[in-house]
Design an enzyme around this catalytic site. Structure first.
Site, PDB file in Angstrom:
ATOM      1  N   LYS A  52       0.850  -1.207   0.000  1.00 44.28           N
ATOM      2  CA  LYS A  52       0.000   0.000   0.000  1.00 44.28           C
ATOM      3  C   LYS A  52       0.883   1.254   0.000  1.00 44.28           C
ATOM      4  CE  LYS A  52      -3.641  -2.337   2.647  1.00 44.28           C
ATOM      5  NZ  LYS A  52      -4.393  -2.363   3.926  1.00 44.28           N
ATOM      6  N   ALA A  68      -0.640   0.627   6.043  1.00 43.84           N
ATOM      7  CA  ALA A  68      -0.915  -0.317   7.134  1.00 43.84           C
ATOM      8  C   ALA A  68      -1.844  -1.422   6.655  1.00 43.84           C
ATOM      9  CB  ALA A  68      -1.547   0.410   8.313  1.00 43.84           C
ATOM     10  N   ASP A  69      -1.711  -2.589   7.294  1.00 41.27           N
ATOM     11  CA  ASP A  69      -2.646  -3.673   7.004  1.00 41.27           C
ATOM     12  C   ASP A  69      -2.841  -4.517   8.252  1.00 41.27           C
ATOM     13  OD1 ASP A  69      -4.153  -4.996   4.687  1.00 41.27           O
ATOM     14  OD2 ASP A  69      -3.263  -6.679   5.772  1.00 41.27           O
ATOM     15  N   GLN A  70      -4.053  -5.028   8.403  1.00 40.85           N
ATOM     16  CA  GLN A  70      -4.409  -5.745   9.632  1.00 40.85           C
ATOM     17  C   GLN A  70      -5.133  -7.049   9.328  1.00 40.85           C
ATOM     18  OE1 GLN A  70      -7.787  -4.266  12.130  1.00 40.85           O
ATOM     19  NE2 GLN A  70      -6.097  -3.681  13.487  1.00 40.85           N
TER      20      GLN A  70
END
Ligand SMILES: Nc1nc2c(ncn2[C@@H]2O[C@H](COP(=O)(O)OP(=O)(O)OP(=O)(O)O)[C@@H](O)[C@H]2O)c(=O)[nH]1
Length: 193
Positions: A52, A68-70
């Protein structure tokens, strides 16, 4: 200091960054979030956060870009955002009366190719609530757009028996870590406007 861009469409991530008080703007990363199933959950969030950030940094190479990634991990299964209410019900059924991990990858890319990245994990234990109570929670629609189908800062906190880690991480950005990366990158805080 170069411009700071949050490579995210997440309102929760924007709210967390707004609280920090640094000047920034948000831009959608526009990437696909598919990774190989053989990749570990922590490597997946690390890779997706970088993907991203890279996508937006390619458009604005003179800026600093935060991605960010979750993902949620429970009983060896990985959960992301539910498609609909029934998917949200299935996710919450796995989480209630159980302990799950929330992993968030963050990646800060700089104008000169600097990279600061981290993965933060929080562990949450939920009360074993009844199916009827779960339906009442689903009626609040907090599941929409949320990995794990709950909002820890809203009514969903009534499901939370125990939290180990950064509460902001659960919402979408581990702010203790984000501040560490921003300080490493040389961002000044508390500037007079
Ligand atoms: N408000 C809130 N949002 C949560 C919570 N837990 C997870 N989320 C959201 O769930 C989403 C996790 O999915 P991701 O794929 O990482 O991010 P996204 O929503 O697609 O947004 P991008 O950053 O544009 O990729 C993020 O928007 C998080 O903010 C929570 O407890 N509260």
């Amino acid at each position: 200091m170069s411009e700071l861009i949050l490579a995210s469409t997440s309102s929760a991530r924007r709210a967390l960054m707004d609280g920090l008080g640094l000047a920034y703007r948000a831009e959608a990363p526009g990437v696909d979030e598919v990774v190989s199933p053989s990749v570990s959950v922590t490597d997946a969030v690390r890779e997706l956060a970088a993907r991203k950030a890279r996508a937006v940094h390619q458009r604005h190479p003179a800026a600093w870009v935060l991605g960010a990634d979750q993902l949620v991990e429970v009983g060896g299964e990985v959960l992301s955002k539910p498609e609909d209410r029934s998917a949200a019900r299935e996710q919450l059924r796995k989480l209630v009366g159980n302990t799950h991990a929330i992993h968030t990858g963050v990646c800060l890319l700089g104008p000169g190719g600097q990279v600061h990245e981290a993965v933060e994990t929080a562990r949450l234990t939920f009360y074993a609530v009844t199916a009827e109570e779960l339906e009442r929670y689903l009626d609040l629609n907090e599941w929409e757009g949320c990995c794990g189908s709950y909002r820890v800062e809203e009514a969903g906190q009534a499901l939370l028996e125990r939290l180990e880690g950064d509460r902001a991480n659960v919402q979408g950005l581990p702010m203790t870590t984000v501040v560490r990366l921003l300080r490493r990158a040389g961002f000044p805080f508390f500037e007079r406007r």
